[in-house]
Design an enzyme around this catalytic site. Structure first.
Site, PDB file in Angstrom:
ATOM      1  N   GLY A  14      10.365  53.285  12.687  1.00 46.11           N
ATOM      2  CA  GLY A  14      10.646  54.403  13.599  1.00 46.11           C
ATOM      3  C   GLY A  14      11.279  54.025  14.924  1.00 46.11           C
ATOM      4  N   SER A  15      12.019  52.918  14.973  1.00 45.11           N
ATOM      5  CA  SER A  15      12.592  52.541  16.274  1.00 45.11           C
ATOM      6  C   SER A  15      13.689  53.515  16.721  1.00 45.11           C
ATOM      7  CB  SER A  15      13.121  51.104  16.254  1.00 45.11           C
ATOM      8  OG  SER A  15      14.311  50.999  15.526  1.00 45.11           O
ATOM      9  N   ASN A  16      14.414  54.091  15.794  1.00 45.86           N
ATOM     10  CA  ASN A  16      15.409  55.114  16.174  1.00 45.86           C
ATOM     11  C   ASN A  16      14.716  56.370  16.698  1.00 45.86           C
ATOM     12  OD1 ASN A  16      18.380  54.468  15.678  1.00 45.86           O
ATOM     13  ND2 ASN A  16      17.413  53.640  13.831  1.00 45.86           N
ATOM     14  N   MET A  92      13.874  57.044   3.793  1.00 45.02           N
ATOM     15  CA  MET A  92      14.362  56.265   2.648  1.00 45.02           C
ATOM     16  C   MET A  92      14.496  57.085   1.366  1.00 45.02           C
ATOM     17  SD  MET A  92      14.998  53.677   4.291  1.00 45.02           S
ATOM     18  CE  MET A  92      15.478  52.416   3.131  1.00 45.02           C
ATOM     19  N   ARG A  93      14.555  58.395   1.506  1.00 43.07           N
ATOM     20  CA  ARG A  93      14.733  59.224   0.310  1.00 43.07           C
ATOM     21  C   ARG A  93      16.002  60.052   0.420  1.00 43.07           C
ATOM     22  NH1 ARG A  93      10.727  59.146  -3.106  1.00 43.07           N
ATOM     23  NH2 ARG A  93       8.889  58.045  -2.346  1.00 43.07           N
ATOM     24  N   ASN A 110      22.071  62.032   9.796  1.00 39.86           N
ATOM     25  CA  ASN A 110      21.529  60.739   9.357  1.00 39.86           C
ATOM     26  C   ASN A 110      22.261  59.636  10.105  1.00 39.86           C
ATOM     27  OD1 ASN A 110      20.072  58.834   7.705  1.00 39.86           O
ATOM     28  ND2 ASN A 110      21.957  58.544   6.530  1.00 39.86           N
ATOM     29  N   HIS A 112      23.577  55.728   9.587  1.00 41.58           N
ATOM     30  CA  HIS A 112      23.808  54.687   8.575  1.00 41.58           C
ATOM     31  C   HIS A 112      24.337  53.454   9.302  1.00 41.58           C
ATOM     32  CE1 HIS A 112      24.363  53.209   4.531  1.00 41.58           C
ATOM     33  NE2 HIS A 112      25.570  52.779   4.850  1.00 41.58           N
TER      34      HIS A 112
HETATM   35  C1  GRF Z   1      18.047  51.812  10.615  1.00 37.47           C
HETATM   36  O1  GRF Z   1      18.782  50.632  10.518  1.00 37.47           O
HETATM   37  C2  GRF Z   1      18.855  52.986  10.120  1.00 37.47           C
HETATM   38  O2  GRF Z   1      20.226  52.860  10.365  1.00 37.47           O
HETATM   39  C3  GRF Z   1      18.601  52.945   8.643  1.00 37.47           C
HETATM   40  O3  GRF Z   1      17.245  52.579   8.524  1.00 37.47           O
HETATM   41  C4  GRF Z   1      16.846  51.827   9.670  1.00 37.47           C
HETATM   42  C5  GRF Z   1      15.658  52.509  10.265  1.00 37.47           C
HETATM   43  O4  GRF Z   1      15.092  51.767  11.316  1.00 37.47           O
HETATM   44  N1  GRF Z   1      18.930  54.220   8.041  1.00 37.47           N
HETATM   45  P1  GRF Z   1      13.963  52.421  12.238  1.00 37.47           P
HETATM   46  O5  GRF Z   1      12.846  52.886  11.322  1.00 37.47           O
HETATM   47  O6  GRF Z   1      14.591  53.568  12.977  1.00 37.47           O
HETATM   48  O7  GRF Z   1      13.525  51.328  13.134  1.00 37.47           O
END
Ligand code: GRF
Length: 201
Positions: A14-16, A92-93, A110, A112
């Site tokens: 969940g860092s994003n 991841m789905r 999303n 990527h």
């Molecule tokens: C990120 O690299 C994002 O681009 C990809 O999955 C990763 C998720 O990282 N779709 P986080 O859980 O947000 O740290």
């Protein structure tokens, strides 16, 4: 005036999600995250939500006989929280339900970790770029459609990965220097677009 309402879907650390929440706190993004949906009861994203008092809904694939029903549950949650924009952040789905995709068309983003269309659909796009010897890689925020990683691009940013010694290092650089800076800006653009279209106030 109320802020647009966001839901984040995340499966992992969940860092994003955290970077977006921090941007909101700093006033860089005028929105509120109203809900975290995860398919993983052990996701690190849950703790981030809890420490920010964001409600968490676990929608676990095991609890549904078909993927369609899982997506239907997600749609019900988004509807009941009156969500304006859905943010996939390490979810991841693949969302395949037409009902969900159509109801939230133009309202699901999303991120990527590649310069799409490069490494489209890959689960390890950063390693693919590194292994291919790419000097420049980056990340892309795009709209989610039935075409996986193929929806319209909102924002894309490059970074030089030529000095990285490993795919892990490249992934970390892309994550911290690009993804965490890019996502909230793309959210701002998508929200502006929805406002211009009169779809949110
Ligand atoms: C990120 O690299 C994002 O681009 C990809 O999955 C990763 C998720 O990282 N779709 P986080 O859980 O947000 O740290």
């Amino acid at each position: 005036m109320t802020n647009p309402r966001l839901a984040v879907l995340a499966s992992g650390r969940g860092s994003n999600f955290e970077a977006i929440q921090n941007a909101i706190k700093k006033g860089w993004c005028h929105a509120e995250i109203k809900l975290l949906i995860t398919d993983n009861p052990k996701a690190g994203a849950i703790q981030i939500a809890q420490s920010n008092r964001i409600p968490v809904e676990i929608v676990n694939r095991e609890d549904f006989t078909a993927r369609e029903y899982m997506d239907e549950k997600i749609k019900q949650l988004l509807d009941s929280y009156r969500i304006d924009l859905v943010i996939l952040a390490g979810y991841m789905r693949i969302i395949s339900s037409k009902k969900l995709l159509n109801s939230y068309a133009g309202r699901i983003l999303n991120i990527h970790p590649s310069l799409l269309p490069k490494f489209k659909g890959s689960m390890h796009a950063q390693a693919d770029a590194f292994d291919a010897g790419e000097k420049i890689s980056g990340a892309t925020v795009h709209y989610v459609t039935a075409d996986v990683d193929g929806g319209g691009i909102v924002l894309q940013q490059e970074i030089d990965i030529s000095q990285c010694k490993s795919a892990v290092e490249a992934a970390q650089l892309i994550l911290t220097q690009v993804e965490h800076e890019l996502y909230y800006k793309a959210i701002n653009l998508a929200l502006d677009m929805l406002k211009a279209e009169g779809k949110i106030k």
